[in-house]
Scaffold this active site. Structure first.
Site, mmCIF file in Angstrom:
data_model
loop_
_atom_site.group_PDB
_atom_site.id
_atom_site.type_symbol
_atom_site.label_atom_id
_atom_site.label_comp_id
_atom_site.label_asym_id
_atom_site.label_seq_id
_atom_site.Cartn_x
_atom_site.Cartn_y
_atom_site.Cartn_z
ATOM 1 N N GLU A 1 0.856 -1.196 0.000
ATOM 2 C CA GLU A 1 0.000 0.000 0.000
ATOM 3 C C GLU A 1 0.890 1.243 0.000
ATOM 4 O O GLU A 1 2.043 1.173 0.421
ATOM 5 C CB GLU A 1 -0.883 0.011 1.252
ATOM 6 N N LYS B 1 2.821 4.515 1.009
ATOM 7 C CA LYS B 1 3.292 5.088 2.273
ATOM 8 C C LYS B 1 2.956 6.572 2.225
ATOM 9 O O LYS B 1 3.521 7.324 1.432
ATOM 10 C CB LYS B 1 4.804 4.885 2.416
ATOM 11 N N ASP C 1 2.764 10.380 3.119
ATOM 12 C CA ASP C 1 3.718 11.286 3.746
ATOM 13 C C ASP C 1 2.965 12.319 4.575
ATOM 14 O O ASP C 1 2.724 13.439 4.151
ATOM 15 C CB ASP C 1 4.559 11.968 2.660
ATOM 16 N N TYR D 1 -4.430 2.477 8.523
ATOM 17 C CA TYR D 1 -3.651 1.351 8.001
ATOM 18 C C TYR D 1 -3.126 0.409 9.083
ATOM 19 O O TYR D 1 -2.449 -0.551 8.788
ATOM 20 C CB TYR D 1 -2.501 1.842 7.133
ATOM 21 N N LYS E 1 11.084 2.658 -0.212
ATOM 22 C CA LYS E 1 11.066 4.092 -0.516
ATOM 23 C C LYS E 1 11.280 4.330 -2.015
ATOM 24 O O LYS E 1 11.992 3.573 -2.676
ATOM 25 C CB LYS E 1 12.180 4.813 0.273
ATOM 26 N N CYS F 1 15.307 44.194 -9.337
ATOM 27 C CA CYS F 1 14.598 43.179 -10.107
ATOM 28 C C CYS F 1 15.179 43.083 -11.523
ATOM 29 O O CYS F 1 15.253 44.103 -12.216
ATOM 30 C CB CYS F 1 13.125 43.555 -10.175
ATOM 31 N N CYS G 1 12.620 44.413 -14.274
ATOM 32 C CA CYS G 1 12.193 45.806 -14.446
ATOM 33 C C CYS G 1 13.124 46.823 -13.803
ATOM 34 O O CYS G 1 12.925 48.021 -13.974
ATOM 35 C CB CYS G 1 10.775 45.994 -13.915
ATOM 36 N N CYS H 1 10.324 41.943 -5.795
ATOM 37 C CA CYS H 1 10.375 43.147 -6.602
ATOM 38 C C CYS H 1 9.279 44.100 -6.126
ATOM 39 O O CYS H 1 8.165 43.684 -5.848
ATOM 40 C CB CYS H 1 10.129 42.757 -8.057
ATOM 41 N N CYS I 1 6.489 46.058 -13.597
ATOM 42 C CA CYS I 1 7.354 44.892 -13.803
ATOM 43 C C CYS I 1 6.691 43.936 -14.794
ATOM 44 O O CYS I 1 5.587 43.456 -14.546
ATOM 45 C CB CYS I 1 7.593 44.190 -12.481
HETATM 46 S S1 IVH Z 1 2.552 0.867 9.045
HETATM 47 C C1 IVH Z 1 4.304 -0.905 12.919
HETATM 48 N N1 IVH Z 1 1.582 1.838 6.797
HETATM 49 O O1 IVH Z 1 5.444 5.689 7.975
HETATM 50 C C2 IVH Z 1 4.055 -0.335 11.564
HETATM 51 N N2 IVH Z 1 2.976 3.224 8.105
HETATM 52 O O2 IVH Z 1 8.278 5.214 8.478
HETATM 53 C C3 IVH Z 1 3.251 0.864 11.603
HETATM 54 N N3 IVH Z 1 3.238 5.476 7.205
HETATM 55 O O3 IVH Z 1 5.246 5.689 11.469
HETATM 56 C C4 IVH Z 1 3.315 1.651 10.378
HETATM 57 N N4 IVH Z 1 1.972 5.209 5.444
HETATM 58 O O4 IVH Z 1 3.696 7.272 10.106
HETATM 59 C C5 IVH Z 1 2.351 2.068 7.868
HETATM 60 N N5 IVH Z 1 0.605 2.606 4.830
HETATM 61 C C6 IVH Z 1 1.370 2.816 5.900
HETATM 62 C C7 IVH Z 1 1.995 4.054 6.115
HETATM 63 C C8 IVH Z 1 2.796 4.217 7.233
HETATM 64 C C9 IVH Z 1 2.723 6.057 6.124
HETATM 65 C C10 IVH Z 1 4.140 6.155 8.130
HETATM 66 C C11 IVH Z 1 3.796 5.967 9.576
HETATM 67 C C12 IVH Z 1 4.998 5.288 10.170
HETATM 68 C C13 IVH Z 1 6.079 5.707 9.229
HETATM 69 C C14 IVH Z 1 7.239 4.748 9.258
#
Ligand code: IVH
Length: 702
Positions: A126, A128, A130, A238, A326, A420, A423, A444, A450
């Site tokens: 799934e 990750k 941010d 999640y 990553k 600038c 201008c 500017c 400008c």
């Molecule tokens: S699972 C014990 N699933 O990434 C595992 N984490 O670098 C719990 N995060 O602390 C985390 N998307 O803040 C999980 N689909 C996802 C995630 C996710 C973002 C974040 C989360 C975690 C950090 C770890």
């Protein structure tokens, strides 16, 4: 020993010294990222620090200390909020960067569980997200507590704030929802909401966030939950923490239940049965990354069977049953051949690196952003340097730093321009009133002339709350600008005259005709008479919105008085400038911006031409010039009991007086209520007349 020395080549004492340095550096960045929501380095650089730390620790296990970064998650909770001890710790994830790391992740699981070769290992994949992780505790179906991760053991109590997030159910009514259930997941902000928020923040001179994650974190960690409520935060579930009972035996099964119970679960979650499938899904997510509408920084793989998760357990700060794959930050090195300055439509001067073309992640890059003046200095980047650049997702490539070993002797330090390039007007850095910090961006001041800002300024000039010229919207302005018909605001008012003399008539243009052309000319004529407040607002002076426009118009009366005062206010030591700063509701930032605008001869020329040749700028609606306080400068201070401050101000202005925020030699009258302090004292010292609120009503016979 340098930070690039191979781990195998390190002696034990060198390794110890480097671990110490890394610990300090990582903890500094943890604090910046988690504690202050303001990271200083890209995630990829941070990951590299952690990776280096882990590698050295693996080679010198005897040097691993109790408080090593490898045993820590995030930063200790801030003092601002109440603390919450997590019943089940909130951990982090180990990282995988390459396909072979992913193979190794699965192989390790197999080894650990001693699985036969023909036993399939199901793994979910799934995105990750941010954002920032959150733990939501439900008791008897009701959300009772929301806590940030903090250091993993103890987080911040942000319940009030999380209650304002519409993605988070306040109540779960499902019959099979356990009595105690902690849902965990990520709070984030979409790209669209992020840019809208930043736009709004910029308009009020508030904090502008570097990225959606910081914006989400900053918004969640507000002491005033009404601020959080006004920020569009979202949530994906999640994982879980303490639970009375689990609604399934697999990761997928629990996610399905979470979905049924009303929690948003990411739709790109897939169940895979081989490393190839994981990698294929990873690629597919990476391809969709730019169009998802929110930031993700990798793909998380989790063993599906919960009994296996249990057996696999944890190693220091992360589970053995999950890993974060990553996205590669696409980086390359090349030579910085020069620096150009780009002027944005709001006048921001951005340094752009001119690079020897280089391929980064399959794309040829010859320009990258250097962000701003301070970044160039901080990274000590000189022309001629070999620089590292990064392209992440679809964002503009950025210069991360330079390679000191490759610096040629004739590398040239860059001097950031103070005018600038588009201008020639002055370019200035503002001081943020709230923080006292100098703005990172140089802007500017030549707003009206400008070329880089002109079209946007023109659109503002004719917009609804400014000149409001019917039939002259953004599209028409753009078209006329592109064709050279309107370059500057005065051109609007000479359009008809020029049209009469021109061979290429407006009525003959595509999409136009006799009626629409004459309607437009009539609409322009109708607006030749305009209130001073609108006029000031229409100039698009930074920080001068409608309210400030009105305040200035009220204070100065006529256009000519206003212009004379602004000419005099160029000198910040002048009385004219002091008067400007002293106007209630103006203050230093606005005063500076206004003075800077008029300090620019080009701007002044445009304004004078408009006022002198084309417009009939009207003083604000009837003020009572015969009143006993007309022409006076008045200061209200202390508690007023019969009227609010705003009412007092409006009343005084209606009676032809000027209201100032502080007492000076120019103050004619001070109206002091109970509790008046320093202003009253100053008035007495200066011998300014002081009266009570009741006296005020007697005097003005109200
Ligand atoms: S699972 C014990 N699933 O990434 C595992 N984490 O670098 C719990 N995060 O602390 C985390 N998307 O803040 C999980 N689909 C996802 C995630 C996710 C973002 C974040 C989360 C975690 C950090 C770890």
């Amino acid at each position: 020993m340098g930070k690039d020395t191979k781990v195998e080549a390190l002696t034990a004492s060198q390794a110890a010294a480097e671990l110490k340095r890394l610990a300090a550096e990582i903890s500094h960045h943890d604090k910046a990222y988690h504690g202050e929501d303001e990271p200083e380095i890209p995630d990829s650089e941070y990951d590299a620090l952690r990776r280096r730390n882990d590698e050295i620790e693996a080679a010198f296990p005897e040097l691993v200390v109790e408080d090593s970064p490898s045993k820590r998650v995030g930063a200790a909770p801030s003092e601002k909020f109440g603390k919450v001890r997590h019943a089940v710790s909130m951990l982090s994830l180990g990282n995988a960067f390459t396909a072979s790391d992913v193979h190794e992740f699965v192989a390790r699981i197999r080894r650990f569980l001693k699985l036969p070769d023909d036993e399939l290992v199901e793994i979910t994949a799934e995105p990750k997200i941010d954002g920032l992780s959150i733990s939501l505790r439900y008791e008897n179906g009701k959300l009772v507590q929301a806590a940030t991760r903090g250091d993993g053991q103890e987080g911040e109590n942000v319940t009030r704030n999380v209650e304002t997030i519409s993605d988070v159910p306040h109540r779960v009514n499902a019959a099979d929802f356990p009595e105690v259930f902690e849902v965990r997941g990520e709070i984030y902000m979409s790209h669209e909401d992020f840019s809208r928020l930043n736009q709004a923040q910029d308009d009020v001179n508030g904090k502008v966030f570097a990225n959606p994650r910081n914006a989400a974190a900053g918004s969640l960690r507000q002491l005033d939950s009404s601020i959080t409520a006004a920020r569009p935060l979202r949530f994906f579930a999640y994982a879980w923490g303490q639970v009375e009972r689990l609604p399934g035996e697999t990761q997928r099964g629990v996610l399905d239940a979470l979905c049924r119970w009303g929690f948003p679960v990411n739709p790109l979650t897939r169940l895979c049965t081989s490393v190839d499938q994981l990698l294929a899904h990873y690629q597919s997510i990476e391809q969709q990354r730019a169009t998802l509408g929110y930031d993700i920084d990798g793909v998380v793989y989790k063993v599906n069977r919960l009994d296996w998760q249990e057996r696999l357990g944890f190693v220091s700060r992360s589970p053995r049953w999950a890993v974060a794959h990553k996205f590669a930050a696409e980086q390359a090195t090349t030579v910085l051949e020069g620096i150009d300055i780009q002027v944005g439509r709001t006048g921001a001067l951005t340094p752009v690196a001119r690079l020897k073309p280089v391929t980064v992640g399959g794309v040829v890059v010859s320009n990258a952003t250097l962000h701003n003046e301070d970044e160039i200095v901080r990274k000590d980047i000189r022309i001629g340097d070999t620089v590292t650049i990064q392209r992440a997702g679809d964002v503009i490539p950025q210069v991360l730093g330079h390679l000191p070993d490759k610096r040629p002797v004739d590398a040239v330090e860059y001097k950031f321009p103070t005018t600038c390039p588009a201008c020639g007007s002055h370019a200035v850095r503002e001081v943020n009133e709230k923080t006292g910090k100098v703005d990172a961006v140089r802007r500017c001041t030549g707003g009206l002339i400008c070329p880089a800002q002109r079209v946007e300024r023109l659109k503002h000039f004719v917009s609804r709350n400014a000149f409001d010229i019917e039939g002259m919207g953004d599209k028409v302005i753009q078209e006329f600008y592109d064709d050279g018909l309107i370059q500057s605001p005065q051109d609007i008012f000479t359009l008809q005259l020029r049209d009469q003399r021109s061979l290429k008539k407006l009525r003959d243009r595509e999409g136009w005709g006799g009626t629409s052309a004459s309607n437009l000319f009539a609409a322009i004529d109708e607006r030749r008479k305009i209130g001073l407040d609108r006029f000031i607002y229409s100039l698009g002076i930074r920080h001068v919105g409608e309210t400030t426009g009105r305040t200035l118009a009220r204070s100065y009366g006529t256009a000519n008085q206003f212009l004379d005062a602004m000419a005099a206010a160029q000198d910040h030591a002048s009385e004219a400038y002091a008067d400007l700063v002293n106007i209630d509701g103006i203050g230093d930032v606005v005063a500076r911006a206004v003075a800077e605008f008029f300090a620019e001869p080009h701007n002044l020329a445009v304004v004078k031409e408009l006022v002198g040749d084309h417009l009939d700028v009207q003083a604000l609606e009837a003020v009572d010039s015969g009143s006993p306080v007309s022409g006076m400068t008045i200061v209200f201070t202390g508690a007023l009991e019969r009227m609010t401050r705003d009412e007092a101000k409006a009343m005084a202005e209606r009676l032809g007086a000027k209201v100032a925020g502080s007492v000076s030699k120019k103050t004619d009258l001070v109206v002091a209520g109970p509790g008046a302090g320093s202003k009253l004292k100053k008035a007495t010292e200066l011998g300014v007349e002081v009266i009570s609120e009741d006296d005020w009503f007697v005097r003005v016979e109200a």
